[in-house]
Scaffold this motif. Structure first.
Motif, PDB file in Angstrom:
ATOM      1  N   LEU A 149       1.046  -1.042   0.011  1.00 24.42           N
ATOM      2  CA  LEU A 149       0.097   0.069   0.005  1.00 24.42           C
ATOM      3  C   LEU A 149       0.907   1.323  -0.039  1.00 24.42           C
ATOM      4  CD1 LEU A 149      -2.707  -0.933   2.588  1.00 24.42           C
ATOM      5  CD2 LEU A 149      -3.007  -0.714   0.218  1.00 24.42           C
ATOM      6  N   LYS A 150       2.078   1.298   0.560  1.00 24.78           N
ATOM      7  CA  LYS A 150       2.698   2.407   0.899  1.00 24.78           C
ATOM      8  C   LYS A 150       4.069   2.311   0.019  1.00 24.78           C
ATOM      9  CE  LYS A 150       0.090   3.971   4.586  1.00 24.78           C
ATOM     10  NZ  LYS A 150      -0.002   3.524   5.978  1.00 24.78           N
ATOM     11  N   ILE A 151       4.786   3.494  -0.141  1.00 27.65           N
ATOM     12  CA  ILE A 151       6.092   3.713  -0.577  1.00 27.65           C
ATOM     13  C   ILE A 151       6.946   4.587   0.200  1.00 27.65           C
ATOM     14  CG2 ILE A 151       5.023   5.721  -2.131  1.00 27.65           C
ATOM     15  CD1 ILE A 151       6.874   4.216  -4.311  1.00 27.65           C
ATOM     16  N   VAL A 152       8.246   4.276   0.242  1.00 24.23           N
ATOM     17  CA  VAL A 152       9.183   4.954   0.879  1.00 24.23           C
ATOM     18  C   VAL A 152      10.372   5.264   0.034  1.00 24.23           C
ATOM     19  CG1 VAL A 152      10.860   5.015   2.867  1.00 24.23           C
ATOM     20  CG2 VAL A 152       8.619   3.776   3.072  1.00 24.23           C
ATOM     21  N   GLY A 153      10.855   6.409  -0.315  1.00 21.11           N
ATOM     22  CA  GLY A 153      11.952   6.977  -0.904  1.00 21.11           C
ATOM     23  C   GLY A 153      13.086   7.020   0.169  1.00 21.11           C
TER      24      GLY A 153
END
Ligand code: AHR
Length: 655
Positions: free
Chosen positions: A523-527
């Protein structure tokens, strides 16, 4: 990690950093070299579930039953059990691209006695209120069957559903249904429950979220594409990476098998399925729902130059090392020529016509092509020469990228670097996966490279912090060392004209290789901190390198300071990048020469953390993220404080 900190501190041994004069002179009127629009790009490979299970938004794993184990990812439930209710059928040799489908025999009056549940890729990410698009290819063999499509949460409770009644058609047809989810769930699944009496064949069972990039049906995960778009990459290199080479030639990436109707794209095992014994991924295959058309379309969407890399007739030399005999290399050359036609050819040509049929009559304006990935040795040179001759004869306008192997030093590298330069190769692709110390101490790598002839494509690099693994490897020390190293790339933009970090994406629950630029769950994304470094370089690229010097010398590590400067001719801005790799703040005086005046304000963007181990996480995605502040400028001098362990970008308009 303490050792790493001491390592950095050691860089400054014997220096009383505050006592020394730190005047950086920026000579705006002394252009060194243009910075190519392609300078900062993106490397894409289907590794770490980056494509299937990642940016390709399909939620159903093994939708066409083509995995080695045909029911992998599926669970059959039936009460009472009737043998043969779910049978995997083979179409026979006539159709090798899509050999299997499922035959379902339904013999019940009440819903709920036979079901097939798909677990998704490490679960399915489901969002409350979002539309989900279900589709299936089917044909009716006998009787009548009703299909319930249900989304389940991790507790197997229904959180969204619809039902469909397939018609009694004898030819393969497509059935679609859309419905909304009532709950958000990271680890959801999809259950198909059958009701009625009859036999039905099913294939290409698919579920996509309604919020794909540009709302394209069967498209890409919008949050992942957006992260790329935000970087404003100059190019996208695809599809890899090692998957280009394959374990052996039979498993090499073949672009022609990735275009055209989805059900005709032949599934291939992903080499990252088995490459690392300590990170096995037995359910990792390439469906090619994200194929060459989609890669080109992605480039066009986000304004990046496409940079496809093709197999050069050699499989991975760490694996089988299989090579195609030189007198049988023609099909590989044809693949390259046909790819140029697919990308750029008129719609009256065979491959240009396919591009148009797939929805893009306009050319994709392909300008570059890579021949092989990480191949080396005389065998590579022999094959590269054949490609170069054939491609340059027909398409002198296409720049060719050649491999320099796996390492940026050593005999293998030296052989290729020398021979490829003698061949006047357009670009030589250099790779470095090395510890932070390599990045800090190779700032000058390109200072003495030849200014004429072959250009460098720093096609894969990442700083690998020793004694770490998984997501914690993508830490601030790695990013800071890359930020320092990249000053040397920008400063040498005459030589280095393309650069890309690798790999790009990793799924927290499905990675094989770390560190990575961007981490995702369902569901989520992290740079990662490295993502922000890459992005800061890319969005602050400028158009021309200019000198920035301290005591008439480049700023390449004295007092652990690293710097580069550029101007942006269009916006009339000076862009200064400074890395401070010491733990304490340092004060710097910037002196600008060769200008009439500076604007009254500028912008100082800082990426900083006191903790070199720090990472960005799902819970705290912006722990290390750029912060911009306006700074007041008076005259042509500006004093600036750069915090400990920081990467700084300063933009000031000038006239
Ligand atoms: O980026 C991961 C891998 O590293 C690539 O597939 C390969 O080219 C390199 O060895």
């Amino acid at each position: 990690m303490r050792r790493n900190i001491f390592l950095l501190l050691a860089l400054a041994i014997g220096m009383n950093t505050q006592a020394q004069d730190k005047t950086f002179v920026i000579s705006v009127n002394k252009p060194i070299a243009p910075i190519q629009p392609t300078m900062w790009g993106v490397f894409f490979e289907d590794i770490n579930f980056g494509a299937d299970g990642g940016i390709y938004a399909e939620l159903v794993k093994n939708r066409s039953f083509e995995f080695t184990k045909p029911l992998m990812g599926w669970k059959v439930d039936q009460q009472p059990v009737e043998e043969g209710a779910v049978l995997i059928q083979n179409r026979g040799m006539a159709n090798t691209a899509n050999p299997r489908f499922a035959r379902i025999t339904v013999n019940n009056r009440n819903k709920g006695t036979l079901s097939l549940t798909n677990e998704g890729f490490r679960g399915m990410g489901i969002k409350k209120g979002l539309r989900y698009d279900f589709s299936v290819l089917y044909r009716s063999i006998s009787g009548k069957v009703k299909l319930y499509v249900e989304l389940l949460n991790a507790n197997k409770e229904i959180i969204g559903s619809t039902s469909v009644v397939p018609g009694e058609v004898k030819d393969w047809s497509k059935l679609t249904a859309s419905f909304a989810a009532g709950q958000t769930e990271e680890k959801g699944s999809m259950r198909l429950t059958f009701e009625g009496n009859g036999i039905i064949d099913l294939d290409m069972i698919s579920l996509f979220p309604g919020d794909t990039w540009k709302n394209r049906p069967g498209g890409m995960r919008a949050d992942m594409v957006q992260m790329l778009a935000d970087m404003k990459p100059g190019f996208i290199r695809f599809p890899g990476g090692c998957i280009v080479e394959g374990y052996d030639l039979a498993q090499r990436y073949q672009w022609k098998k990735t275009v055209g109707p989805l059900e005709e794209r032949q599934l291939l095992i992903n080499r990252w399925n088995y490459e690392f014994a300590h990170r096995p991924a037995p359910d990792y295959f390439q469906t090619f729902g994200l194929g060459f058309f989609e890669y080109f379309q992605l480039c066009s969407d986000i304004g990046a130059e496409p940079l496809p890399i093709l197999n050069c007739g050699m499989a991975c030399q760490f694996n089988s090392g299989e090579v195609v005999p030189l007198d049988q290399i023609q099909p590989y050359i044809e693949d390259a020529l046909d790819l140029i036609e697919f990308a750029n050819g008129a719609i009256t040509t065979r491959w240009g016509k396919l591009r148009a049929q797939m929805g893009h009559p306009e050319p994709f304006h392909l300008k570059m092509l890579g021949v092989g990935n990480e191949n080396w040795g005389p065998q590579y040179l022999d094959r590269f020469k054949v490609f170069q001759k054939a491609l340059k004869e027909k398409h002198p306008e296409i720049k060719l990228i050649a491999s320099s192997g796996t390492d940026p030093v050593g005999e293998r590298f030296n052989l290729l670097n020398t021979e490829l330069r003698a061949l006047n190769t357009d670009f030589i692709d250099e790779h470095y996966y090395r510890p932070p110390q390599f990045f800090f101490s190779n700032i000058n790598r390109y200072d003495n490279y030849p200014r004429n002839g072959s250009k460098v494509f720093a096609g894969e690099y990442a700083s690998h912090v020793p004694n770490t693994n998984g997501a914690v490897k993508s830490n601030w020390l790695a990013a800071l060392s890359e930020a320092a190293f990249l000053t040397g790339l920008e400063r040498n933009a005459e030589v280095v004209q393309m650069a890309s970090y690798a790999p790009l994406f990793a799924h927290y629950d499905g990675w094989q290789w770390a560190p990575d630029l961007i981490w995702v769950n369902n569901l989520k994304i992290v740079g990662s901190p490295s993502y922000h470094v890459q992005k800061l370089y890319s969005v602050n690229k400028g158009t021309t390198v200019i000198p920035i010097e301290r005591d008439n010398k480049i700023i390449d590590g004295k007092d652990s300071l690293y710097a580069t400067a550029a101007i942006d001719a269009a916006s009339k801005e000076i862009i200064v990048k400074i890395v401070n790799a010491l733990p304490g703040e340092q004060k710097i005086s910037l002196t600008f020469e060769g200008i009439r005046k500076l604007a009254a304000t500028g912008v100082h963007t800082v990426l900083q953390n006191d903790d070199l181990n720090k990472i960005n996480t799902i819970a705290d995605p912006d722990a290390i993220a750029p912060k911009a502040t306006n700074i007041k400028i008076s005259g042509k001098k500006q004093s600036i404080a750069v915090k400990g362990y920081s990467f700084n970008v300063i933009r000031i308009k000038y006239s």
